[in-house]
Enzyme design. Sequence first.
Site, PDB file in Angstrom:
ATOM      1  N   ASP A  17      63.002  37.437  59.178  1.00  0.00           N
ATOM      2  CA  ASP A  17      62.725  38.447  58.113  1.00  0.00           C
ATOM      3  C   ASP A  17      63.203  40.182  58.530  1.00  0.00           C
ATOM      4  O   ASP A  17      64.174  39.858  59.778  1.00  0.00           O
ATOM      5  CB  ASP A  17      61.481  38.345  59.354  1.00  0.00           C
ATOM      6  CG  ASP A  17      60.599  39.577  58.182  1.00  0.00           C
ATOM      7  OD1 ASP A  17      59.043  39.388  57.890  1.00  0.00           O
ATOM      8  OD2 ASP A  17      60.642  40.562  58.262  1.00  0.00           O
ATOM      9  N   GLU A 144      49.981  27.346  48.581  1.00  0.00           N
ATOM     10  CA  GLU A 144      49.771  27.243  50.141  1.00  0.00           C
ATOM     11  C   GLU A 144      48.009  26.994  49.626  1.00  0.00           C
ATOM     12  O   GLU A 144      47.976  28.376  49.582  1.00  0.00           O
ATOM     13  CB  GLU A 144      50.121  28.057  51.170  1.00  0.00           C
ATOM     14  CG  GLU A 144      50.032  28.165  52.429  1.00  0.00           C
ATOM     15  CD  GLU A 144      50.208  25.959  52.649  1.00  0.00           C
ATOM     16  OE1 GLU A 144      51.039  25.552  52.198  1.00  0.00           O
ATOM     17  OE2 GLU A 144      48.459  25.494  53.140  1.00  0.00           O
ATOM     18  N   ALA A 147      43.280  27.589  54.437  1.00  0.00           N
ATOM     19  CA  ALA A 147      42.582  28.691  55.356  1.00  0.00           C
ATOM     20  C   ALA A 147      43.178  29.251  56.664  1.00  0.00           C
ATOM     21  O   ALA A 147      43.501  28.574  57.458  1.00  0.00           O
ATOM     22  CB  ALA A 147      41.111  28.686  54.870  1.00  0.00           C
ATOM     23  N   LEU A 204      45.891  30.389  41.520  1.00  0.00           N
ATOM     24  CA  LEU A 204      45.306  31.494  41.246  1.00  0.00           C
ATOM     25  C   LEU A 204      43.565  31.149  41.033  1.00  0.00           C
ATOM     26  O   LEU A 204      43.081  31.553  41.368  1.00  0.00           O
ATOM     27  CB  LEU A 204      45.528  32.413  40.036  1.00  0.00           C
ATOM     28  CG  LEU A 204      46.719  33.258  40.357  1.00  0.00           C
ATOM     29  CD1 LEU A 204      47.063  33.944  38.489  1.00  0.00           C
ATOM     30  CD2 LEU A 204      46.607  34.137  41.622  1.00  0.00           C
ATOM     31  N   PHE A 209      38.377  30.349  42.082  1.00  0.00           N
ATOM     32  CA  PHE A 209      36.669  29.474  41.970  1.00  0.00           C
ATOM     33  C   PHE A 209      35.931  29.865  43.180  1.00  0.00           C
ATOM     34  O   PHE A 209      34.525  29.415  43.102  1.00  0.00           O
ATOM     35  CB  PHE A 209      37.000  28.105  41.442  1.00  0.00           C
ATOM     36  CG  PHE A 209      36.735  27.513  40.247  1.00  0.00           C
ATOM     37  CD1 PHE A 209      37.734  28.224  39.038  1.00  0.00           C
ATOM     38  CD2 PHE A 209      35.706  26.697  39.741  1.00  0.00           C
ATOM     39  CE1 PHE A 209      37.155  28.488  38.076  1.00  0.00           C
ATOM     40  CE2 PHE A 209      35.848  26.311  38.492  1.00  0.00           C
ATOM     41  CZ  PHE A 209      36.498  26.904  37.665  1.00  0.00           C
ATOM     42  N   CYS A 259      43.889  37.717  50.025  1.00  0.00           N
ATOM     43  CA  CYS A 259      43.460  36.450  48.762  1.00  0.00           C
ATOM     44  C   CYS A 259      42.572  36.796  47.862  1.00  0.00           C
ATOM     45  O   CYS A 259      42.976  36.906  46.706  1.00  0.00           O
ATOM     46  CB  CYS A 259      44.052  35.696  48.839  1.00  0.00           C
ATOM     47  SG  CYS A 259      44.815  34.890  49.972  1.00  0.00           S
ATOM     48  N   PHE A 321      37.899  39.405  58.831  1.00  0.00           N
ATOM     49  CA  PHE A 321      37.502  38.936  57.566  1.00  0.00           C
ATOM     50  C   PHE A 321      36.454  38.130  57.238  1.00  0.00           C
ATOM     51  O   PHE A 321      35.669  37.296  56.962  1.00  0.00           O
ATOM     52  CB  PHE A 321      38.333  39.254  56.259  1.00  0.00           C
ATOM     53  CG  PHE A 321      39.514  38.029  56.335  1.00  0.00           C
ATOM     54  CD1 PHE A 321      40.356  37.976  57.510  1.00  0.00           C
ATOM     55  CD2 PHE A 321      38.870  36.702  55.427  1.00  0.00           C
ATOM     56  CE1 PHE A 321      41.142  36.684  57.128  1.00  0.00           C
ATOM     57  CE2 PHE A 321      39.938  36.194  55.467  1.00  0.00           C
ATOM     58  CZ  PHE A 321      40.825  35.960  55.883  1.00  0.00           C
TER      59      PHE A 321
HETATM   60  C1  UDX Z   1      41.406  31.312  51.366  1.00  0.00           C
HETATM   61  C2  UDX Z   1      41.380  30.134  50.529  1.00  0.00           C
HETATM   62  O1  UDX Z   1      39.932  29.509  51.271  1.00  0.00           O
HETATM   63  C3  UDX Z   1      42.349  29.943  51.072  1.00  0.00           C
HETATM   64  O2  UDX Z   1      42.855  27.831  50.279  1.00  0.00           O
HETATM   65  C4  UDX Z   1      43.545  30.400  50.269  1.00  0.00           C
HETATM   66  O3  UDX Z   1      45.360  29.290  50.709  1.00  0.00           O
HETATM   67  C5  UDX Z   1      43.269  31.689  51.133  1.00  0.00           C
HETATM   68  O4  UDX Z   1      43.083  32.452  50.619  1.00  0.00           O
HETATM   69  P1  UDX Z   1      40.954  32.604  53.732  1.00  0.00           P
HETATM   70  O5  UDX Z   1      41.109  34.024  52.736  1.00  0.00           O
HETATM   71  O6  UDX Z   1      41.780  32.661  55.019  1.00  0.00           O
HETATM   72  O7  UDX Z   1      41.325  31.783  52.097  1.00  0.00           O
HETATM   73  O8  UDX Z   1      39.601  32.332  54.193  1.00  0.00           O
HETATM   74  P2  UDX Z   1      38.584  31.822  53.477  1.00  0.00           P
HETATM   75  O9  UDX Z   1      37.309  30.083  54.489  1.00  0.00           O
HETATM   76  O10 UDX Z   1      38.645  31.020  51.788  1.00  0.00           O
HETATM   77  O11 UDX Z   1      37.271  33.295  53.580  1.00  0.00           O
HETATM   78  C6  UDX Z   1      36.978  34.093  52.720  1.00  0.00           C
HETATM   79  C7  UDX Z   1      36.421  34.512  52.395  1.00  0.00           C
HETATM   80  O12 UDX Z   1      34.773  34.158  52.302  1.00  0.00           O
HETATM   81  C8  UDX Z   1      36.189  35.179  54.189  1.00  0.00           C
HETATM   82  O13 UDX Z   1      35.658  36.487  54.541  1.00  0.00           O
HETATM   83  C9  UDX Z   1      34.540  34.494  53.729  1.00  0.00           C
HETATM   84  O14 UDX Z   1      33.687  34.998  55.868  1.00  0.00           O
HETATM   85  C10 UDX Z   1      34.228  34.537  53.190  1.00  0.00           C
HETATM   86  N1  UDX Z   1      32.959  33.045  53.474  1.00  0.00           N
HETATM   87  C11 UDX Z   1      33.725  32.222  52.393  1.00  0.00           C
HETATM   88  C12 UDX Z   1      31.703  33.692  52.658  1.00  0.00           C
HETATM   89  O15 UDX Z   1      31.451  34.983  52.671  1.00  0.00           O
HETATM   90  N2  UDX Z   1      31.212  32.408  52.133  1.00  0.00           N
HETATM   91  C13 UDX Z   1      31.807  31.323  52.016  1.00  0.00           C
HETATM   92  O16 UDX Z   1      30.476  30.227  52.219  1.00  0.00           O
HETATM   93  C14 UDX Z   1      32.823  30.777  53.025  1.00  0.00           C
END
Ligand code: UDX
Length: 447
Positions: A17, A144, A147, A204, A209, A259, A321
Amino acid sequence: MAIIAQKCPHIKVTVVDLNVERIAAWNDEDVNNIPIYEPGLSDIVKEARGRNLFFSTEVDKAIDEAQMIFISVNTPTKTYGLGKGMAADLKYIELCARQIASIAKSDKIVVEKSTLPVRTAEAVKNILDNTGNGVQFQILSNPEFLAEGTAVTDLLNPDRVLIGGDTTPEGQEAIDSLVEIYANWVPKGQILTTNLWSSELSKLTANAFLAQRVSSINAMSELCEKTGADVSEVARAIGMDSRIGPKFLKSSVGFGGSCFQKDILNLVYIAKSYGLNEVADYWEQVIIMNDHQKRRFANNIVTTLYNTVSGKKIAFLGWAFKKDTNDTRESAAIYVADYLLNEQANVTVFDPQVKQKQIHHDLNYLQTRDAELNQKGTVVVDDPYEACKNAHAIAILTEWDEFRDYDWQKIYDNMQKPAFVFDGRNILDAKKMESYGFIFQSVGTAN
Ligand code: UDX
């Protein structure tokens, strides 16, 4: 890269980096000081660092030596010009491709690890082939799916690994060499190979979804509040249908993270650019619903507190988050705070992992008001009881486990009365909270 290094001691992994400070932090003698908080990660870094995992700022040298290069740079939403607010900004990807092309003196496989719009590989290949030194490049897409907060376990036991490449014999050879790396710990049946465009678009689609499920249950939460249904009961009832499944049905103050919003906006932009307006509108609704959920959570705090929070102390428990991460990108907490600051509230924040500097940075980034006003209106403390002391209301913005175990009676006793709790994550027991004396509201239940 840390997991690849751990699982493949025979492969030398170098992470480079330009940011000197960041690389220094990754090289910090005390592995607890690495710049990302992620359960289990520091132990893995400790095991592999100095053996076959290296962190360096010598970008050119690493490019020159590598046989395979993973591009893992940011692809934020564009904040200027064409596609502003929607399209992915591919500036950093392009800079990487140009740097690789100018340095490479031997054939290389270039892997897109960043989440990218479909057909980006074409642009990367164009740059590499037209600005390079005549060496051969193969482009792979290897999105990737980890999560945050569960990154290490997700990487060790992925549902699937996806690798997209050219359908030519050379493309197949490149795909095979990446398959061999993952096959060191992932069963081959779970390593899917596709063409480049399917791989890019699958990433995406997966995020769209997942986000859509959250927006769908959140849409129901508002209806539950009006009708007397309980959104957790509805989620359980539908989740037992094996076609729907129980995961990702937790109603909340709204999804955040680096994401979901970015990738859906990107999808919407791509659909529009092909003239597919109905497709674009369909997916955009997921974002519209999420913005609505954040706004109505904040709005409800104001209306419940007798239509004004001006001069009132509102305690935020949580800023990240989601739990188990110090990442705050697009966190619902930022938008709820912004709204309450507009209403002249005094916000006090406690988050077990997020520091004051980040919280003020997040608010300033919105450019709603002067930095000075953000600082004045948002106090950050490192003790939850202090955060809640003399508060008129508490808002739960992140589902940190420790919040359940607090001495809620003590918190109640030290608050202004009536004492309100707005549980934006549905983690606290309503009956118990009411027995302490709180006026308690959660998402998706009638009050
Ligand atoms: C997401 C995807 O899950 C992962 O596969 C991708 O690689 C990156 O984006 P991430 O952003 O780390 O991962 O978190 P994730 O667990 O998906 O949660 C995203 C948001 O949705 C969070 O703010 C979480 O609190 C919220 N969420 C998730 C809900 O409000 N309700 C749920 O049932 C699940």
